[in-house]
Design a protein around this motif. Structure first.
Motif, PDB file in Angstrom:
ATOM      1  N   SER A 169       4.767   6.301  11.940  1.00  0.00           N
ATOM      2  CA  SER A 169       3.455   5.737  11.614  1.00  0.00           C
ATOM      3  C   SER A 169       3.621   4.229  11.499  1.00  0.00           C
ATOM      4  O   SER A 169       4.591   3.751  10.921  1.00  0.00           O
ATOM      5  N   TRP A 170       2.656   3.482  12.048  1.00  0.00           N
ATOM      6  CA  TRP A 170       2.802   2.019  12.081  1.00  0.00           C
ATOM      7  C   TRP A 170       2.952   1.436  10.681  1.00  0.00           C
ATOM      8  O   TRP A 170       3.770   0.542  10.459  1.00  0.00           O
ATOM      9  N   GLY A 171       2.133   1.941   9.755  1.00  0.00           N
ATOM     10  CA  GLY A 171       2.193   1.414   8.391  1.00  0.00           C
ATOM     11  C   GLY A 171       3.568   1.635   7.773  1.00  0.00           C
ATOM     12  O   GLY A 171       4.146   0.752   7.143  1.00  0.00           O
ATOM     13  N   LEU A 172       4.089   2.846   7.985  1.00  0.00           N
ATOM     14  CA  LEU A 172       5.406   3.181   7.450  1.00  0.00           C
ATOM     15  C   LEU A 172       6.492   2.308   8.096  1.00  0.00           C
ATOM     16  O   LEU A 172       7.442   1.869   7.433  1.00  0.00           O
ATOM     17  N   MET A 173       6.333   2.034   9.398  1.00  0.00           N
ATOM     18  CA  MET A 173       7.324   1.202  10.091  1.00  0.00           C
ATOM     19  C   MET A 173       7.347  -0.207   9.507  1.00  0.00           C
ATOM     20  O   MET A 173       8.408  -0.833   9.396  1.00  0.00           O
TER      21      MET A 173
END
Lengths: 319, 284
Positions: free
Chosen positions: B233-237
């Motif tokens: 997930s982009w946010g998690l990355m």
């Protein structure tokens, strides 16, 4: 005016009741046994029973709900599981930091947003207009937390990719000492938090001015020989500000949400940070109390926005 | 429909929006075919190569690699799937709830309207992102699935309000009266006459809502309340890259750009749709 204010405040009651009800049921579902969390591993059965009783957790849910509402009316949000003190106290001492951050961000977004929107409207369909419109869309679309990290990278890091950086002007995070140091710590979080509001306000100001500029009274003002600047400031801008004030009120919701992310990124000791820390520590009352608290602030700010309308636009009747 | 397309295509910004959203959809669908690496494959041999740690962008790894040697370009590409699913599915749930409640409120009025309007006002009084935090904090194991549910259950208020207003204005039209006069039932009147008139505002609010959902998902995942490792997930990355910000900027940079560009695309598309479908709302 007083009557209007009272009516408006009364209309908040059902809303707050609704919010409180949602929060109560959320708290009820929270994972982990609060009694065990409070006692740690040392509690014996007797202590467990006693604390369950003290917290009122052995009563039927309807009774608990009633007690919850009653305590809420007295401003009591329960006690933190982790720190042995009332949630209200924990939250209240964090208000100044969040208020400072929100106020600074709001100020930046209003000033920059109105100026940019004005510039775009005056130069409609020219390059300035296009640049402002695209920048404001980018501002609305960029995640606040990521923008914060970028700002840190550019303006606060001492090194970049191993090499020292010239821009290492500002502190990476923290609250700083009161005075100049505090302001230095405030700049980056306030800037990153202001981007969304700036975008919305610039767009709204632009379209609102374009609307007002076509009105007859503007033509009258121009016809009687007022300077362009005077027409813009006295006649156009004031009338155009009414929808902008609405956006400012709505934007406050995004701001409060964004504050949670910004405070986390910059270790800014406000309400948002307290909520995120409480989530990590499974401190249910602080999480739900904090959410409730921010929702209350939001409702009150919206009332202020309504009152602001009346000040800006005397045509709005008070009912 | 052709007229609407022409209207949309007139706006340069809307066209950019369409291009971005199309690329996003293609990336999401074709990720397994196009991604150069497996997004989950950890390559420790690569990590320990001098200098040890995440590797900068290169010809082999366009966006560089993360601290576990995973190819960031592939991960960002797979991230499009999550972003798209969250955006569209959550908005789907919200739209269904919003349409049902908004229609009931607008059509029946009276106490039904009063209750639903109260619910809508309460939902609006609540900064949605905070409610999402409150809910995600109590969910036993936060995951992307819960984000669908939470955003779906939160996002209906805007749709309901728009639909209610629209239904109120169409309810009194002569053709609705005529349908009632010839004996059409409530359900038929709603489905045949009232809802088709509300499609434009539904589409506009849904498109802009998708942008908001994608931002909220990124934000929840960033706070650790959404997607869990190793989900790309982009946010998690961005969270995973935060620790490497000063030394290995690319870990934060590329996922963040992906979020911003995607949200920008949906917003541009929403603006374009609104201008084309409902000129009265233009400039708002």
């Amino acid at each position: 005016m007083i009557g209007y204010l009272l009516r408006r405040l009364l209309s908040v009651v059902p809303t707050v009741w609704g919010i409180a009800t949602i929060i109560f049921f959320l708290m009820f579902l929270i994972p982990g046994d609060p009694v065990r969390l409070m006692l740690g591993q040392h509690g014996d059965d007797e202590a467990r029973v006693r604390i369950t009783h003290e917290l009122g957790l052995d009563k039927p849910i309807a009774v608990q709900y009633g007690l919850f509402l009653k305590r809420l009316m007295l401003g009591d949000l329960g006690d933190s599981y982790r720190q042995d003190r009332p949630v209200t106290g924990i939250l209240i001492e964090r208000i100044p930091a969040t208020a400072l951050l929100a106020f600074a961000a709001m100020l930046i977004s209003i000033v920059a947003g109105v100026v940019a929107g004005l510039a775009a409207a005056v130069r409609q369909n020219k390059i300035t207009d296009a640049v402002v419109m695209i920048l404001s869309l980018i501002g609305i679309s960029t995640p606040v937390f990521w923008l914060g990290l970028l700002l840190i990278l550019v303006f606060a890091s001492r090194t970049f990719d191993g090499a020292p950086v010239v821009f290492g002007w500002l502190p990476v995070s923290g609250y700083g000492e009161p005075g100049w140091d505090r302001i230095r710590h405030l700049i980056l979080p306030a800037l990153s938090l202001s981007a969304i509001g700036m975008g919305y306000i610039a767009r709204m100001t632009r379209s609102s001015i374009l609307e007002v500029i076509r009105q007859d009274y503007i033509r009258t003002a121009e016809a009687k020989g007022l300077s362009r600047f005077s027409v813009l400031m006295k006649h156009t801008l004031r009338n155009a500000m009414i929808p902008v004030v609405t956006i400012i009120g709505l934007d406050f919701a995004a701001l409060l949400g964004g504050a949670v992310a910004t405070e986390t990124v910059f270790s800014w000791p406000g309400l948002g940070k307290v909520i995120v820390d409480a989530i990590r520590q499974l401190d249910g009352p602080v999480v739900e109390g904090g959410v409730m608290f921010i929702a209350l602030i939001f409702v009150l700010v919206n009332i202020c926005v309504d009152l602001l309308y009346v000040v800006i636009d005397p045509r709005i009747r008070l009912h | 429909m052709g007229r609407i397309w022409k209207q949309i295509l007139k706006s340069k910004l809307a066209v950019i929006g369409i291009v971005i959203v199309t690329c996003l959809v293609l990336a999401a669908i074709l990720a397994p075919a196009l991604a150069p690496y497996d997004p989950f494959e950890i390559d420790l041999d690569l990590v320990i190569q001098e200098p040890p740690g995440p590797k900068p962008p290169s010809r082999a790894h366009w966006f560089g690699t993360d601290d576990l040697g995973r190819d960031l370009f592939s991960r960002v590409m797979y991230g499009a799937r999550i972003s798209l699913m969250v955006g569209v599915l959550a908005m789907g749930i919200a739209t269904v709830i919003g349409v049902i409640l908004g229609t009931l409120a607008g059509y029946y009025g009276g106490w039904v309207d009063a209750v639903i309007t109260w619910m809508t006002d309460t939902a609006f009084a609540f900064p949605a992102a905070l409610l999402a935090i409150g809910v995600m904090a109590i969910v036993p194991n936060p995951s992307v699935f819960w984000i669908f549910v939470v955003l779906g259950l939160i996002g209906w208020a805007g749709v309901a309000r728009v639909i209610r207003g629209k239904i109120l204005s169409v309810r009194e039209e002569d053709y609705t009266e005529a349908a009632r006069a010839v004996g059409a039932g409530d359900f038929r009147i709603i489905c045949r006459y009232l809802l088709p008139n509300s499609i434009a505002p539904i589409m506009v609010s849904a498109t802009i809502g998708i942008a908001g959902n994608i931002l909220t998902e990124a934000w929840l995942s960033f706070l650790g309340l959404g997607a869990q490792p190793p989900v790309p997930s982009w946010g998690l990355m961005v969270t995973e890259g935060q620790a490497y910000l000063a030394s290995h900027y690319w870990m934060c940079l590329f996922p963040g750009i992906a979020i911003a560009v995607t949200v920008l695309g949906w917003n541009l598309l929403g603006d374009g749709l609104r201008d084309a479908l409902d000129p009265r709302l233009r400039d708002f």
